[in-house]
Motif scaffolding. Structure first.
Motif, mmCIF file in Angstrom:
data_model
loop_
_atom_site.group_PDB
_atom_site.id
_atom_site.type_symbol
_atom_site.label_atom_id
_atom_site.label_comp_id
_atom_site.label_asym_id
_atom_site.label_seq_id
_atom_site.Cartn_x
_atom_site.Cartn_y
_atom_site.Cartn_z
ATOM 1 N N UNK A 103 0.825 -1.211 0.000
ATOM 2 C CA UNK A 103 0.000 0.000 0.000
ATOM 3 C C UNK A 103 0.862 1.265 0.000
ATOM 4 N N UNK A 104 0.463 2.227 -0.805
ATOM 5 C CA UNK A 104 1.207 3.493 -0.877
ATOM 6 C C UNK A 104 0.864 4.357 0.334
ATOM 7 N N UNK B 234 6.577 7.910 1.975
ATOM 8 C CA UNK B 234 7.072 6.543 2.145
ATOM 9 C C UNK B 234 8.487 6.402 1.569
ATOM 10 N N UNK B 235 9.363 5.768 2.334
ATOM 11 C CA UNK B 235 10.709 5.511 1.820
ATOM 12 C C UNK B 235 10.793 4.075 1.304
ATOM 13 N N UNK B 236 11.877 3.796 0.584
ATOM 14 C CA UNK B 236 12.067 2.426 0.089
ATOM 15 C C UNK B 236 12.245 1.481 1.269
ATOM 16 N N UNK B 237 12.905 1.953 2.335
ATOM 17 C CA UNK B 237 13.035 1.094 3.522
ATOM 18 C C UNK B 237 11.658 0.787 4.124
ATOM 19 N N UNK B 238 10.753 1.767 4.119
ATOM 20 C CA UNK B 238 9.381 1.511 4.583
ATOM 21 C C UNK B 238 8.722 0.411 3.752
ATOM 22 N N UNK C 249 10.156 -2.940 4.722
ATOM 23 C CA UNK C 249 9.629 -3.326 6.037
ATOM 24 C C UNK C 249 8.173 -3.785 5.914
ATOM 25 N N UNK C 250 7.404 -3.102 5.074
ATOM 26 C CA UNK C 250 6.001 -3.496 4.882
ATOM 27 C C UNK C 250 5.917 -4.896 4.289
ATOM 28 N N UNK D 288 6.658 -7.368 7.027
ATOM 29 C CA UNK D 288 5.580 -7.503 8.029
ATOM 30 C C UNK D 288 4.332 -8.162 7.462
ATOM 31 N N UNK D 289 4.041 -7.885 6.191
ATOM 32 C CA UNK D 289 2.779 -8.360 5.637
ATOM 33 C C UNK D 289 2.900 -9.709 4.928
ATOM 34 N N UNK D 290 3.992 -9.876 4.170
ATOM 35 C CA UNK D 290 4.040 -11.013 3.236
ATOM 36 C C UNK D 290 5.211 -11.972 3.439
ATOM 37 N N UNK D 291 6.300 -11.479 3.973
ATOM 38 C CA UNK D 291 7.509 -12.316 3.970
ATOM 39 C C UNK D 291 8.277 -12.129 5.274
ATOM 40 N N UNK D 292 7.806 -12.731 6.376
ATOM 41 C CA UNK D 292 8.477 -12.533 7.669
ATOM 42 C C UNK D 292 9.928 -13.005 7.682
ATOM 43 N N UNK D 293 10.293 -13.868 6.728
ATOM 44 C CA UNK D 293 11.683 -14.357 6.697
ATOM 45 C C UNK D 293 12.580 -13.505 5.792
ATOM 46 N N UNK D 294 12.079 -12.384 5.294
ATOM 47 C CA UNK D 294 12.895 -11.516 4.431
ATOM 48 C C UNK D 294 14.062 -10.933 5.231
ATOM 49 N N UNK D 295 15.286 -11.129 4.723
ATOM 50 C CA UNK D 295 16.475 -10.637 5.426
ATOM 51 C C UNK D 295 16.939 -9.316 4.821
#
Ligand code: FES
Length: 243
Positions: A30-31, A35-39, A42-43, A46-53
Motif C-alpha cells: 500500500x502506498x 514513504x521511503x524504500x526502507x518503509x 519493512x512493509x 511484516x505483511x508477506x515475507x516474515x523471513x525476508x532478510x
C-alpha cells in the motif's frame, strides 16, 4: 444504492529473494505519504515475507547500513523516497560487488578487508604523555583530510564502481579515500606505508576516473578526488619529486 469499493493506491515491488541463485519475487505494498524504500521493504516483511532478510539501524541516514540497489542504483533506502523513483515497479536487490548472504543482505567482510589492504589503519605519532598536536584547520593537508573524513563505510560507492565489478583485486573508492585522508593526516605515523599500499597492486592506478563513486555518495564525498591525489603522489614519487 451502489457502494463501489475503491482500490487503495499501491506499489508493485520486486525484491530479490534467496541467495545468488535466487530470483526476484513480486509484492504489492500500500502506498503511504512520505514513504521511503526502507518503509516498503519493512512493509513486505511484516505483511508477506516474515523471513525476508535485510539490514537497517538508524532509519535517518546516519549509519549507512540500509544501502541496497534500488532500480539498479545503489542508495540508502531510508533516505530514498518512493516518490523520487518515478513510475513503474520498484526493484530492490542487494548491493552490487559484494558476496551475497541472503535476500537483501551482503557480506561486508571483503569491503573492510580492503580498507586494511589500503593501509587504512590510523597509527598515532604521539603518546598520551605528549602535548596535543597543534594542526591548523586551514592547512592544505588538513583540508584534504577533512574533505574525506565523513565516510561512514556504507559501501554505496563500492557498489557503484564498475572497476570493482571488473577487477576484484581493486581496493575500491572507499578504501582509497580513507588512505587519502591518512596520507594527509599529520598525526598519522604510517603515512609512507599507507601511501605505498594505496598506490601499489590493486591501488589507485586501477581507477578509470568514471567518478560513479562521487555521483552516488549519499553524503556528497568525492573518492575520485582523493584517488586522483594518490595518483599524483605516486607519479611524484616515481620521478623523485616531493609529494
Ligand atoms: Fe541508517 Fe539508513 S538505516 S542510514
Amino acid at each position: 444504492m451502489g457502494c463501489e469499493e475503491q482500490e487503495q493506491p499501491a506499489h508493485d515491488v520486486r525484491i530479490w529473494r534467496g541467495r545468488s541463485d535466487g530470483a526476484f519475487r513480486s509484492y504489492r505494498v500500500p502506498a503511504r505519504d512520505n514513504q521511503t524504500v526502507l518503509d516498503v521493504v519493512t512493509a513486505v516483511q511484516r505483511r508477506d515475507a516474515p523471513d525476508l532478510a535485510y539490514r537497517f539501524a538508524c532509519r535517518v541516514g546516519v549509519c549507512g547500513s540500509c544501502a541496497m540497489m534500488v532500480n539498479g542504483v545503489p542508495r540508502w533506502t531510508c533516505r530514498t523516497h518512493v516518490s523520487r523513483l518515478g513510475p513503474g515497479p520498484i526493484t530492490i536487490a542487494p548491493l552490487r560487488n559484494l558476496p551475497h548472504i541472503k535476500d537483501l543482505v551482503t557480506d561486508m567482510a571483503p569491503f573492510f578487508e580492503k580498507w586494511q589492504r589500503a593501509g587504512g589503519k590510523f597509527t598515532g605519532s604521539a603518546s598520551r604523555a605528549d602535548a596535543l598536536a597543534s594542526i591548523s584547520p586551514a592547512s592544505k593537508k588538513r583540508q584534504q583530510a577533512d574533505a574525506g573524513i565523513e565516510c561512514i563505510n556504507c559501501a554505496v560507492c563500492y557498489a557503484a564502481c564498475d572497476v570493482v565489478a571488473w577487477n576484484e583485486d581493486y581496493l575500491g573508492p572507499a578504501a582509497l579515500l580513507r588512505a587519502w585522508t591518512l596520507v594527509n593526516d599529520e598525526r598519522h605515523a604510517g603515512q609512507d606505508e599507507t601511501r605505498k599500499k594505496a598506490t601499489g597492486d590493486g591501488g589507485c592506478s586501477n581507477c578509470h576516473a568514471q567518478a560513479n563513486c562521487a555521483r552516488h555518495c549519499p553524503v556528497g564525498l568525492s573518492p575520485s578526488h582523493g584517488i586522483a591525489g594518490l595518483k599524483r603522489q605516486s607519479l611524484a614519487a616515481m620521478f623523485g619529486l616531493g609529494a
